[in-house]
Design an enzyme around this catalytic site. Structure first.
Site, PDB file in Angstrom:
ATOM      1  CG  HIS A   1      41.857  42.771  25.060  1.00  0.00           C
ATOM      2  ND1 HIS A   1      42.969  42.249  24.431  1.00  0.00           N
ATOM      3  CD2 HIS A   1      42.336  43.521  26.083  1.00  0.00           C
ATOM      4  CE1 HIS A   1      44.064  42.659  25.051  1.00  0.00           C
ATOM      5  NE2 HIS A   1      43.699  43.438  26.055  1.00  0.00           N
ATOM      6  CD  GLU A   2      40.990  45.433  28.862  1.00  0.00           C
ATOM      7  OE1 GLU A   2      41.546  44.912  29.856  1.00  0.00           O
ATOM      8  OE2 GLU A   2      41.596  46.106  28.026  1.00  0.00           O
TER       9      GLU A   2
ATOM     10  CG  HIS B   1      43.800  40.915  30.178  1.00  0.00           C
ATOM     11  ND1 HIS B   1      45.035  40.443  29.791  1.00  0.00           N
ATOM     12  CD2 HIS B   1      43.625  42.085  29.498  1.00  0.00           C
ATOM     13  CE1 HIS B   1      45.582  41.269  28.919  1.00  0.00           C
ATOM     14  NE2 HIS B   1      44.739  42.271  28.723  1.00  0.00           N
TER      15      HIS B   1
ATOM     16  CD  GLU C   1      47.553  43.742  26.802  1.00  0.00           C
ATOM     17  OE1 GLU C   1      46.621  44.075  26.039  1.00  0.00           O
ATOM     18  OE2 GLU C   1      47.451  43.775  28.036  1.00  0.00           O
TER      19      GLU C   1
END
Length: 265
Positions: A126-127, A130, A188
């Protein structure tokens, strides 16, 4: 040509030149060079290393590095070939991050909630998502453009008055709730789906991403209403991940059948 027309034309030109697409095909708004955003990320990361203790546990660092390495190994060439740095911070925050400039930070507190390699991979994926989607650039660009438009509108709105001040204070709040926060929630959700794809390709069980957010809910998440939060609610994330699960799960199951799933812990 008056000031209002010139300003409108200039703003239109900026908007047209700043449009790009994220890895999921979503149209996005970026104004700043990636090199500048990367430099900001590296500076912030170096400052953190000076201010926050770094874990002394070799086993913890090895596990986290292994998860990160497998995620990095499946990135597009542009990102896979970079010199990524991974640091485990000795702090009880239930959090992790990836910064432009190819920096990944994981707090030891996260490992109390992300209890296996696949749950940690969901967070790291997920990070990193980004970074791949240039969300840092988009967020800074959106805030910069919003503040400039409001400031310009104030200048063009005539004489000072209590009514004018109240209107523009309201517009500022409206921009925050109506533009900046929804953009952040979109980031997100997009990072969740990019991370789901990355973790599956890296050999981690994507179903554990749902379990992770169930753990987050059990540990006590934010009580801020979703409309006023920069993050979707845990239930929204779980629903979105479940809807996006079939493709990544098929990828993971194929790797399992070939004996190529991850084995970091």
């Amino acid at each position: 040509m008056n000031k209002r027309i010139v300003t409108t034309l200039l703003a239109s030109a900026i908007l047209m030149s700043a449009c790009s697409s994220s890895p999921t095909g979503r149209k996005q708004f970026v104004l700043l060079p990636d090199a500048q955003i990367n430099e900001m990320g590296v500076t912030s990361f170096n400052e953190m290393k000076q201010e926050v203790p770094i874990s002394s546990s070799d086993a913890t660092k090895s596990n986290v590095q292994c998860v990160a390495d497998r995620i990095i190994a499946v990135l597009p060439d542009k990102y896979r070939q970079q010199d990524w740095e991974v640091v485990v911070f000795d702090d009880q925050q239930v959090n992790a991050f990836a910064l432009p400039g190819y920096k990944i930070g994981v707090y030891t507190g996260l490992l109390n909630v992300a209890t296996n390699q696949s749950q940690l991979a969901a967070v790291v994926g997920h990070e990193v998502g980004h970074v791949l989607a240039r969300h840092g650039n988009e967020r800074v660009s959106t805030q910069l453009a919003t503040s400039q438009v409001l400031a310009l509108g104030y200048e063009l709105a005539g004489e000072e008055s209590a009514t004018k001040t109240a209107i523009f204070q309201g517009l500022g709040i409206g921009a925050q709730v109506g533009v900046i926060l929804p953009f952040s929630r979109a980031h997100e959700t997009e990072a969740d789906l990019i991370g789901l794809d990355l973790m599956a390709k890296a050999g981690f069980d994507p179903q554990q991403s749902v379990t992770l957010w169930q753990n987050m809910s059990a540990a006590g998440g934010s009580s801020t209403p979703e409309m006023l939060s920069t993050h979707p609610s845990n239930s929204t994330r779980i629903d979105d991940l479940s809807k996006g699960m079939p493709g990544p799960l098929a990828v993971y199951n194929k790797l399992v059948s070939e004996g190529r799933q991850a084995n970091c812990y």
